[in-house]
Motif scaffolding. Sequence first.
Motif, PDB file in Angstrom:
ATOM      1  N   TYR A   1      -5.383  22.426  -4.476  1.00  0.00           N
ATOM      2  CA  TYR A   1      -4.293  23.487  -3.919  1.00  0.00           C
ATOM      3  C   TYR A   1      -3.307  24.010  -5.157  1.00  0.00           C
ATOM      4  O   TYR A   1      -2.954  25.201  -5.090  1.00  0.00           O
ATOM      5  CB  TYR A   1      -3.124  23.088  -2.863  1.00  0.00           C
ATOM      6  CG  TYR A   1      -4.053  23.214  -1.500  1.00  0.00           C
ATOM      7  CD1 TYR A   1      -3.664  24.335  -0.498  1.00  0.00           C
ATOM      8  CD2 TYR A   1      -4.995  22.618  -0.955  1.00  0.00           C
ATOM      9  CE1 TYR A   1      -4.292  24.554   0.513  1.00  0.00           C
ATOM     10  CE2 TYR A   1      -5.495  22.627   0.320  1.00  0.00           C
ATOM     11  CZ  TYR A   1      -5.019  23.646   1.054  1.00  0.00           C
ATOM     12  OH  TYR A   1      -5.711  24.023   2.400  1.00  0.00           O
ATOM     13  N   ILE A   2      -2.857  23.164  -5.958  1.00  0.00           N
ATOM     14  CA  ILE A   2      -1.709  23.704  -6.926  1.00  0.00           C
ATOM     15  C   ILE A   2      -2.479  24.199  -8.385  1.00  0.00           C
ATOM     16  O   ILE A   2      -1.923  24.637  -9.029  1.00  0.00           O
ATOM     17  CB  ILE A   2      -0.876  22.554  -7.243  1.00  0.00           C
ATOM     18  CG1 ILE A   2      -1.450  21.392  -7.989  1.00  0.00           C
ATOM     19  CG2 ILE A   2      -0.014  22.491  -5.775  1.00  0.00           C
ATOM     20  CD1 ILE A   2      -0.368  20.383  -8.387  1.00  0.00           C
TER      21      ILE A   2
ATOM     22  N   THR B   1       0.732  -1.092   0.003  1.00  0.00           N
ATOM     23  CA  THR B   1      -0.067  -0.014  -0.051  1.00  0.00           C
ATOM     24  C   THR B   1       0.844   1.201  -0.087  1.00  0.00           C
ATOM     25  O   THR B   1       1.838   1.339   0.854  1.00  0.00           O
ATOM     26  CB  THR B   1      -1.061  -0.086   1.279  1.00  0.00           C
ATOM     27  OG1 THR B   1      -1.709  -1.252   1.210  1.00  0.00           O
ATOM     28  CG2 THR B   1      -2.040   1.147   1.323  1.00  0.00           C
ATOM     29  N   THR B   2       0.424   2.030  -0.978  1.00  0.00           N
ATOM     30  CA  THR B   2       1.182   3.231  -0.883  1.00  0.00           C
ATOM     31  C   THR B   2       0.388   4.465  -0.163  1.00  0.00           C
ATOM     32  O   THR B   2      -0.836   4.469  -0.276  1.00  0.00           O
ATOM     33  CB  THR B   2       1.305   3.962  -2.379  1.00  0.00           C
ATOM     34  OG1 THR B   2       2.151   3.106  -3.138  1.00  0.00           O
ATOM     35  CG2 THR B   2       1.925   5.509  -2.428  1.00  0.00           C
ATOM     36  N   LYS B   3       0.986   5.096   0.671  1.00  0.00           N
ATOM     37  CA  LYS B   3       0.284   6.205   1.532  1.00  0.00           C
ATOM     38  C   LYS B   3       0.707   7.951   1.091  1.00  0.00           C
ATOM     39  O   LYS B   3       1.821   7.744   0.642  1.00  0.00           O
ATOM     40  CB  LYS B   3       0.602   5.913   3.195  1.00  0.00           C
ATOM     41  CG  LYS B   3       0.300   4.537   3.453  1.00  0.00           C
ATOM     42  CD  LYS B   3      -1.089   4.381   4.034  1.00  0.00           C
ATOM     43  CE  LYS B   3      -1.284   3.252   4.584  1.00  0.00           C
ATOM     44  NZ  LYS B   3      -2.930   3.114   4.791  1.00  0.00           N
ATOM     45  N   ALA B   4      -0.026   8.655   1.589  1.00  0.00           N
ATOM     46  CA  ALA B   4       0.062   9.837   1.489  1.00  0.00           C
ATOM     47  C   ALA B   4      -0.475  10.806   2.491  1.00  0.00           C
ATOM     48  O   ALA B   4      -1.461  10.560   3.041  1.00  0.00           O
ATOM     49  CB  ALA B   4      -0.590  10.321  -0.079  1.00  0.00           C
ATOM     50  N   LYS B   5       0.370  11.859   2.871  1.00  0.00           N
ATOM     51  CA  LYS B   5      -0.249  13.055   3.800  1.00  0.00           C
ATOM     52  C   LYS B   5       0.366  14.376   3.195  1.00  0.00           C
ATOM     53  O   LYS B   5       1.422  14.519   2.391  1.00  0.00           O
ATOM     54  CB  LYS B   5       0.487  12.599   5.131  1.00  0.00           C
ATOM     55  CG  LYS B   5       0.117  11.608   5.860  1.00  0.00           C
ATOM     56  CD  LYS B   5       0.639  11.465   7.441  1.00  0.00           C
ATOM     57  CE  LYS B   5       0.156  10.618   8.418  1.00  0.00           C
ATOM     58  NZ  LYS B   5       0.577  10.448   9.370  1.00  0.00           N
TER      59      LYS B   5
ATOM     60  N   ALA C   1      -5.855  12.409  -1.260  1.00  0.00           N
ATOM     61  CA  ALA C   1      -4.600  13.194  -1.161  1.00  0.00           C
ATOM     62  C   ALA C   1      -4.556  13.787  -2.785  1.00  0.00           C
ATOM     63  O   ALA C   1      -4.201  15.192  -2.760  1.00  0.00           O
ATOM     64  CB  ALA C   1      -3.569  12.596  -0.696  1.00  0.00           C
ATOM     65  N   ASP C   2      -4.602  13.045  -3.630  1.00  0.00           N
ATOM     66  CA  ASP C   2      -4.279  13.344  -5.028  1.00  0.00           C
ATOM     67  C   ASP C   2      -5.301  14.643  -5.240  1.00  0.00           C
ATOM     68  O   ASP C   2      -5.083  15.511  -5.823  1.00  0.00           O
ATOM     69  CB  ASP C   2      -4.556  12.375  -5.867  1.00  0.00           C
ATOM     70  CG  ASP C   2      -3.795  11.283  -5.934  1.00  0.00           C
ATOM     71  OD1 ASP C   2      -2.730  11.381  -5.194  1.00  0.00           O
ATOM     72  OD2 ASP C   2      -3.940  10.251  -6.405  1.00  0.00           O
TER      73      ASP C   2
ATOM     74  N   LYS D   1       0.215  22.312   9.031  1.00  0.00           N
ATOM     75  CA  LYS D   1      -1.148  21.854   9.639  1.00  0.00           C
ATOM     76  C   LYS D   1      -1.539  20.720   8.673  1.00  0.00           C
ATOM     77  O   LYS D   1      -1.724  21.057   7.441  1.00  0.00           O
ATOM     78  CB  LYS D   1      -2.392  22.663   9.857  1.00  0.00           C
ATOM     79  CG  LYS D   1      -3.629  22.295  10.337  1.00  0.00           C
ATOM     80  CD  LYS D   1      -4.842  23.073  10.363  1.00  0.00           C
ATOM     81  CE  LYS D   1      -5.886  22.554  10.975  1.00  0.00           C
ATOM     82  NZ  LYS D   1      -7.336  23.394  10.330  1.00  0.00           N
ATOM     83  N   GLN D   2      -1.801  19.508   9.231  1.00  0.00           N
ATOM     84  CA  GLN D   2      -2.153  18.246   8.475  1.00  0.00           C
ATOM     85  C   GLN D   2      -3.398  18.536   7.802  1.00  0.00           C
ATOM     86  O   GLN D   2      -4.664  19.026   8.555  1.00  0.00           O
ATOM     87  CB  GLN D   2      -2.041  17.092   9.089  1.00  0.00           C
ATOM     88  CG  GLN D   2      -2.309  16.018   7.980  1.00  0.00           C
ATOM     89  CD  GLN D   2      -2.384  14.515   8.872  1.00  0.00           C
ATOM     90  OE1 GLN D   2      -1.369  14.467   9.937  1.00  0.00           O
ATOM     91  NE2 GLN D   2      -2.942  13.631   8.068  1.00  0.00           N
ATOM     92  N   ILE D   3      -3.506  18.698   6.431  1.00  0.00           N
ATOM     93  CA  ILE D   3      -4.852  18.997   5.904  1.00  0.00           C
ATOM     94  C   ILE D   3      -5.515  17.695   5.261  1.00  0.00           C
ATOM     95  O   ILE D   3      -6.762  17.556   4.775  1.00  0.00           O
ATOM     96  CB  ILE D   3      -4.943  20.214   4.881  1.00  0.00           C
ATOM     97  CG1 ILE D   3      -3.770  19.777   3.738  1.00  0.00           C
ATOM     98  CG2 ILE D   3      -4.627  21.311   5.603  1.00  0.00           C
ATOM     99  CD1 ILE D   3      -3.880  20.758   2.698  1.00  0.00           C
ATOM    100  N   SER D   4      -4.575  16.746   5.139  1.00  0.00           N
ATOM    101  CA  SER D   4      -5.245  15.512   4.642  1.00  0.00           C
ATOM    102  C   SER D   4      -6.116  14.525   5.619  1.00  0.00           C
ATOM    103  O   SER D   4      -5.356  14.476   6.895  1.00  0.00           O
ATOM    104  CB  SER D   4      -4.259  14.631   4.003  1.00  0.00           C
ATOM    105  OG  SER D   4      -3.265  14.173   4.915  1.00  0.00           O
TER     106      SER D   4
END
Length: 160
Positions: free
Chosen positions: A137-138, A109-113, A130-131, A119-122
């Motif tokens: 944002y971008i 499993t691939t994870k993302a934060k 996350a994607d 401040k963590q926003i995920s």
Amino acid sequence: MSVFHIKSLTLENFVVFKERTVIDFSPDLINNIEGGHSNNEDQSNGIGKSLLICAISAALFGKGIRFQYLHDYITPSNPSGGIYVGLELEDENKRILKIERWRRPGSDTTKAKVWYNNKQISQDSTTTKADDLISSYIGTTYTNFSNCIFSVMILGFMKL
């Protein structure tokens, strides 16, 4: 919408970047990435220059340019299968958007934060959420990013 520039890129076990490597993109620094193969010092292919674009894409969108997914960048010389990509983007107000993607050794499993301004926003570490959050944002998508990269790379290759 904020305009971001790359502040830093951190890689570990990402193809040729075995050890944790932090590349600082501060505007007052010059990054020089060079090297040569042990059998031909004049050859600089395979050193990892274009892998930086792949890593940036993998961090932003969960997909690379050469290969589709982060786990595709794990090499046979990395038997544990762990991999890490971290990207920090800075906006015009010095706020940091930090993205981390990883796969722990032995995991499937691939994870993302994602953090914004420390401040963590995920809400969780699933890559799909996350994607979507990062794209919001971008202000761009993987398709737009990859089309831009390929339009520049093709012109460069045609000059060779």
